[in-house]
Each structure stands twice: as C-alpha cells, then as structure tokens.
Design a protein around this motif. Structure first.
Motif, PDB file in Angstrom:
ATOM      1  N   SER A  65      -7.823 -15.775  57.789  1.00 30.84           N
ATOM      2  CA  SER A  65      -8.712 -16.431  56.829  1.00 30.84           C
ATOM      3  C   SER A  65     -10.079 -15.743  56.791  1.00 30.84           C
ATOM      4  O   SER A  65     -10.661 -15.535  55.729  1.00 30.84           O
TER       5      SER A  65
ATOM      6  N   THR B 233      -9.681 -12.234  55.072  1.00 34.26           N
ATOM      7  CA  THR B 233      -9.535 -12.306  53.614  1.00 34.26           C
ATOM      8  C   THR B 233     -10.815 -12.832  52.968  1.00 34.26           C
ATOM      9  O   THR B 233     -11.158 -12.443  51.858  1.00 34.26           O
TER      10      THR B 233
ATOM     11  N   ARG C 228     -13.201 -10.122  52.615  1.00 36.43           N
ATOM     12  CA  ARG C 228     -12.565  -9.095  51.772  1.00 36.43           C
ATOM     13  C   ARG C 228     -12.302  -7.792  52.527  1.00 36.43           C
ATOM     14  O   ARG C 228     -12.355  -6.701  51.956  1.00 36.43           O
TER      15      ARG C 228
ATOM     16  N   LYS D 180      -7.453  -7.049  51.386  1.00 36.25           N
ATOM     17  CA  LYS D 180      -7.639  -7.159  49.935  1.00 36.25           C
ATOM     18  C   LYS D 180      -6.999  -8.370  49.251  1.00 36.25           C
ATOM     19  O   LYS D 180      -7.639  -8.958  48.399  1.00 36.25           O
ATOM     20  N   PRO D 181      -5.768  -8.770  49.547  1.00 37.83           N
ATOM     21  CA  PRO D 181      -5.206  -9.850  48.713  1.00 37.83           C
ATOM     22  C   PRO D 181      -5.936 -11.168  48.940  1.00 37.83           C
ATOM     23  O   PRO D 181      -5.642 -11.915  49.864  1.00 37.83           O
ATOM     24  N   MET D 182      -6.895 -11.447  48.058  1.00 34.38           N
ATOM     25  CA  MET D 182      -7.678 -12.671  48.167  1.00 34.38           C
ATOM     26  C   MET D 182      -6.821 -13.900  47.887  1.00 34.38           C
ATOM     27  O   MET D 182      -7.195 -15.008  48.258  1.00 34.38           O
ATOM     28  N   SER D 183      -5.659 -13.700  47.290  1.00 35.87           N
ATOM     29  CA  SER D 183      -4.775 -14.831  47.016  1.00 35.87           C
ATOM     30  C   SER D 183      -4.222 -15.450  48.309  1.00 35.87           C
ATOM     31  O   SER D 183      -3.725 -16.564  48.308  1.00 35.87           O
ATOM     32  N   LEU D 184      -4.335 -14.739  49.436  1.00 35.40           N
ATOM     33  CA  LEU D 184      -3.884 -15.277  50.722  1.00 35.40           C
ATOM     34  C   LEU D 184      -4.903 -16.243  51.335  1.00 35.40           C
ATOM     35  O   LEU D 184      -4.556 -17.045  52.200  1.00 35.40           O
ATOM     36  N   HIS D 185      -6.141 -16.168  50.918  1.00 33.58           N
ATOM     37  CA  HIS D 185      -7.204 -16.917  51.582  1.00 33.58           C
ATOM     38  C   HIS D 185      -6.969 -18.436  51.530  1.00 33.58           C
ATOM     39  O   HIS D 185      -7.130 -19.120  52.555  1.00 33.58           O
ATOM     40  N   GLY D 186      -6.613 -18.945  50.396  1.00 30.86           N
ATOM     41  CA  GLY D 186      -6.387 -20.390  50.267  1.00 30.86           C
ATOM     42  C   GLY D 186      -5.247 -20.909  51.126  1.00 30.86           C
ATOM     43  O   GLY D 186      -5.431 -21.840  51.921  1.00 30.86           O
ATOM     44  N   PRO D 187      -4.032 -20.330  50.976  1.00 28.01           N
ATOM     45  CA  PRO D 187      -2.916 -20.816  51.798  1.00 28.01           C
ATOM     46  C   PRO D 187      -3.137 -20.648  53.303  1.00 28.01           C
ATOM     47  O   PRO D 187      -2.764 -21.514  54.090  1.00 28.01           O
TER      48      PRO D 187
END
Length: 104
Positions: A61, A64, A67, A70-77
């Motif tokens: 967490s 991400t 940064r 790179k895949p910021m889409s992983l931060h939430g899950p």
C-alpha cells in the motif's frame, strides 16, 4: 563466679546458642504449567500469518501510494486488505472478561 568464664561461647549458654530464627517456607504455586497443545500451535501460526499479511499489505500500500510501484489500481484493494487483516489481528487475540480475571 569464675573470672575465666567465656559468656559468648555456645557451651556456656546452650539453649540460646542452638536457637535458630524461624524461616517461613516458600508458598507452593497453584498455577498449572503451560502446555503446548495442537490448538495453541495452530492459533500461533494463524497469528503469525496475519502479522505477515499485515506487513506485506502495508508495504504494498505504501509503495503504490508513493507511486514507486506503478499500477495505482492496486492501492485501493491492497489498502482494504490491510484493514481486513488489521481487524482479524484484533479479533484473534482473546479479550479477558471479568469472570476470567476473578478466577486468576
């Protein structure tokens, strides 16, 4: 009375010389020894697994969020997984109640 009597020698006062001070015996402990049962071992392994998961999700967490990864889409899950593991970590430890405190 003889002038050569040694009043500090044990032979002159045997009743007082043999008297020993009373020493209290140590109290026996009534607590049973802790036993390693299979359920305790499994519970400890579960605790360690949850702690390791918390460390991994917190690290991911953070990486991400900054940064670095790179895949910021992983931060939430990953952040929600960390919250879930934190909740599990809190619930896995037994909370003592009044009745168990009074028995000890």
């Amino acid at each position: 009375m003889d002038a050569n009597v040694n009043y500090f020698a044990p032979a002159t006062r045997p009743a007082q010389a043999l008297k020993q001070p009373a020493v209290a015996a140590p109290r026996p402990r009534n607590r049973p020894a802790a036993r390693q049962t299979p359920t305790r071992t499994k519970r400890r392994m579960g605790r360690e697994a949850i702690k390791a998961g918390m460390a991994a999700t917190l690290t991911l967490s953070m990486l991400t969020g900054l940064r670095i990864i790179k895949p910021m889409s992983l931060h939430g899950p990953v952040s929600w997984a960390f919250v879930g593991l934190t909740l599990a970590h809190t619930l896995i430890y037994e909370i003592p109640n009044k009745k168990s405190r009074n028995e000890s």
